[in-house]
Design an enzyme around this catalytic site. Structure first.
Site, PDB file in Angstrom:
ATOM      1  CG  ASP A 110     -12.192  -9.457   2.769  1.00 33.48           C
ATOM      2  OD1 ASP A 110     -11.476  -9.421   3.792  1.00 33.48           O
ATOM      3  OD2 ASP A 110     -12.322  -8.476   1.990  1.00 33.48           O
ATOM      4  CG  HIS A 144      -9.559  -6.106   1.586  1.00 33.42           C
ATOM      5  ND1 HIS A 144      -9.752  -7.239   2.348  1.00 33.42           N
ATOM      6  CD2 HIS A 144      -8.241  -5.800   1.757  1.00 33.42           C
ATOM      7  CE1 HIS A 144      -8.625  -7.596   2.949  1.00 33.42           C
ATOM      8  NE2 HIS A 144      -7.689  -6.735   2.590  1.00 33.42           N
ATOM      9  CG  ASN A 201      -0.536  -7.019  -1.107  1.00 31.28           C
ATOM     10  OD1 ASN A 201      -1.177  -7.649  -1.956  1.00 31.28           O
ATOM     11  ND2 ASN A 201      -0.997  -6.794   0.113  1.00 31.28           N
ATOM     12  CD  GLU A 251      -2.725  -1.352   2.453  1.00 32.01           C
ATOM     13  OE1 GLU A 251      -2.813  -0.375   3.219  1.00 32.01           O
ATOM     14  OE2 GLU A 251      -3.305  -2.438   2.674  1.00 32.01           O
ATOM     15  CD  GLU A 308      -4.350  -7.989   2.168  1.00 28.54           C
ATOM     16  OE1 GLU A 308      -5.225  -7.268   2.709  1.00 28.54           O
ATOM     17  OE2 GLU A 308      -3.147  -7.675   2.182  1.00 28.54           O
TER      18      GLU A 308
END
Ligand code: G3I
Length: 605
Positions: A270, A238, A202, A156, A268
């Protein structure tokens, strides 16, 4: 026989089903992991670092061939203070993964969050910060070399508008580099720490084609052009149900990244959905969620270089979403009772339906040390096949270990149970160690085995344990130490005035010889693992100690521990029979009726 015509179609159907099962084993894959491994693919879950929920651990082992510490390999948990590294949780996650053949991703050397206070509130110059970061990456990366197969080196670092985020590492005060220079430096240090790990950048909200992912791609392209070691881009994903419209863009982004020769990991995933106060989502939303999971999986699986899909956790029982997005939850493939949701089935169906693509071979699993039961023998007689309480032993042939010989240092009157991250366990009890090097580790069997018929032995190196081997436990297995440590020839012995007894200086008949053995078994007072004997009462074997020299009974004046010997080492003082022959005479010590093996001798004048 009238029923046969009716039965025939049924039999034909059963036969067809059986044949289908045999020819397409994957068709009835029961787990995500089985479905993934059919396709040389990695399906992963973030590991919350807890080891108290056995269902959580067992389900994760069954369903996933990749795990990633959700938090344990971030800067703050790893480095609570500048002087202290806390590796315990990552070590345990890795040790568990190794036993289950799972691969481990690391997350993350550089992030603007999870920065420990000593660092966030410090007043470091860029040069000092650079040194701290270099030390961190080199220390952590080297420790997990061969155990963490891929790292999110930097996480990030970009704003949504494609500019670099203002952070401790970039410009507050940064490490003294311009633009993406600090990211490049981090990747170079990560490569230096681990020549083989796959190195990823990432980020979130950069799954599709947008100004942020453009900036990331631009950096990756520049890095590739200049030989900066980068292997892939992590797309966090996400997402929420509104991302249904993001699939085409995700497809385009994965294509352009993999066209650079970079791998893509969905890191990641979800998909948060509205939930009621009890955390329950509607069936319609769960169906829409499943569609999105399926679309993400289908899209990734099209590309040979999209090699892993990982969800950020895997059960709604443990998810960051409810705490971060009030009113949302149920974001993961399994519910809080570890039952598959439509999203789970959607992922598995995607894996089963995936077109065969020429995907890179899966990275090698974490290599377990290999040991053999026959490799564990007495340090005196080199006899194996069983162990006795307190026996000084040597494990030969372990396939991993310290590169150079490490000798135990006694501290606090005790031997250590860890030498260069080599440990030897008996029924999960780490044994005191005398020395260790790859292929030869000397330890003392914990006295606790005295209450058992057998003991389970595991060797551990750098946190990774061998598969267990089981050995019988015997009450006594005496072995005499010899001068040349071969287990044969003149015993390591002294006269009563502490003069070494050798071929050149034999002992007179009738004189007293002091010699040393191990394998005498439990003692009274009970043996203390690894403790150097320093006070009375001296530990004396429970078994009666007798001796012969040259086949003639020899008077045993003393048999037991001695000041300076470790518990498990026994001194035997015996009188050389006056009627024994001259020359090298065989010496046999028996404890509780168990005789030491032939081979040791004592030179008699
Ligand atoms: O372990 C401590 C505990 O000892 C202490 O009592 C407690 C209260 O202060 O905090 C615990 O640490 C928390 C940690 O999660 C473990 O539960 C931290 O405060 C908390 O900030 C941390 O949150 C994590 C967050 O990253 C920040 O590191 C979330 O679990 C984790 O899911 C989230 O994951 C991030 C990825 O790393 C990067 N991408 C976004 C993603 C979601 O934010």
């Amino acid at each position: 026989m009238g029923f046969l015509p009716v039965l025939a179609p049924v039999l034909r159907t059963l036969a067809a089903a059986l044949l289908l099962l045999l020819v397409r084993p994957g068709l009835f894959a029961q787990t995500l992991r089985e479905a993934a491994e059919r396709r040389n693919f990695l399906v992963g879950a973030a590991h919350n670092g807890s080891f108290s929920d056995s269902t959580y651990l067992e389900t994760m082992a069954r369903e996933y061939n990749q795990v990633e510490p959700e938090n344990a390999t971030k800067f703050q948990p790893l480095r609570p203070s500048r002087e202290q590294f806390n590796f315990s949780v990552p070590d345990q996650i890795i040790a568990n993964a190794a036993q289950r053949g799972q691969l481990v991703r690391g997350h993350t050397f550089i992030w603007h969050q999870a920065v420990p206070n000593w660092l966030a509130n410090g007043t470091f110059t860029p040069a000092q910060l650079s040194d701290i970061l270099r030390e961190h990456i080199l220390t952590v990366g080297a420790r997990y070399r061969g155990k963490i197969y891929a790292w999110d080196v930097v996480n990030e670092a970009f704003n949504d508008n494609g500019t670099l985020r203002s952070t401790l590492w970039y410009d507050q005060p940064g490490i003294g580099r311009q633009g993406t220079g600090y990211i490049e430096q981090a990747f170079r240090w990560a490569r230096e720490a681990d020549p083989k790990a796959l190195l990823f950048y990432n980020d979130y909200s950069a799954e599709g084609v947008n100004v942020k992912s453009d900036a990331i791609l631009g950096m990756a392209r520049d890095f590739r052009a200049r030989g900066v070691p980068i292997d892939g881009i992590g797309l966090q994903a996400h997402w929420g149900l509104s991302n249904q419209g993001s699939i085409a863009s995700l497809d385009n982004n994965i294509r352009r990244i993999t066209d650079l020769g970079l791998q893509v990991h969905i890191t990641e995933l979800d998909v948060r959905v509205p939930v009621n106060a009890a955390g329950v989502a509607s069936a319609a939303d769960l169906a829409a969620q499943a569609t999105l999971y399926r679309s993400v999986a289908d899209t990734c699986l099209k590309y040979p270089l999209c090699t892993s899909i990982q969800t950020w956790g895997y059960t709604d029982k443990y998810s960051w979403i409810p705490g971060f997005y009030p009113g949302f939850g149920a974001a993961l493939p399994m519910d809080a009772a570890f039952q598959p949701k439509p999203a789970y089935t959607a992922m598995r169906d995607a894996l089963l339906a995936a077109p065969p693509v020429d995907r890179p071979a899966l990275p090698a699993p974490i290599e377990l040390p290999v040991i053999a039961a026959r490799g564990l023998v007495s340090a005196a007689s080199y006899q194996g096949s069983a162990v006795a309480p307190g026996e000084i032993v040597v494990l030969f042939g372990a396939t991993q270990g310290p590169a150079s010989l490490l000798t135990a240092l006694v501290t606090g009157n005790r031997l250590p149970t860890d030498l260069g991250r080599a440990r030897l366990f008996f029924d999960n009890v780490p044994a005191p160690l005398l020395y260790g090097v790859k292929g030869q580790v000397s330890a003392i069997v914990p006295f606790a085995v005295a209450t058992r018929q057998q003991t389970v032995v595991q060797y551990e190196y750098e946190g990774i344990r061998s598969l267990p081997v089981t050995l019988p436990v015997v009450e006594a297995k005496p072995g005499l130490f010899t001068w040349d440590a071969s287990g044969k020839g003149p015993v390591a012995s002294l006269t009563a005035s502490y003069v070494p007894i050798t071929r050149e200086a034999p002992i007179d008949k009738g004189d007293v010889a002091l010699m040393f053995l191990t394998g005498a078994g439990q003692t009274g007072p009970v043996g203390v693992d690894g403790q150097i004997v320093s006070s009375t009462p001296l530990p004396v074997p429970n078994g009666i100690v007798t001796a012969t020299v040259g086949g003639i009974a020899a008077e045993v004046l003393y048999a037991g521990g001695a000041a300076g010997l470790v518990n498990g080492g026994i001194q035997v003082n015996l009188r050389i029979p006056s009627n024994v022959g001259s020359g090298e005479q065989p010496v046999v010590i028996s404890v509780g009726g168990v005789a030491s093996p032939a081979g040791p001798t004592i030179p008699v004048r």
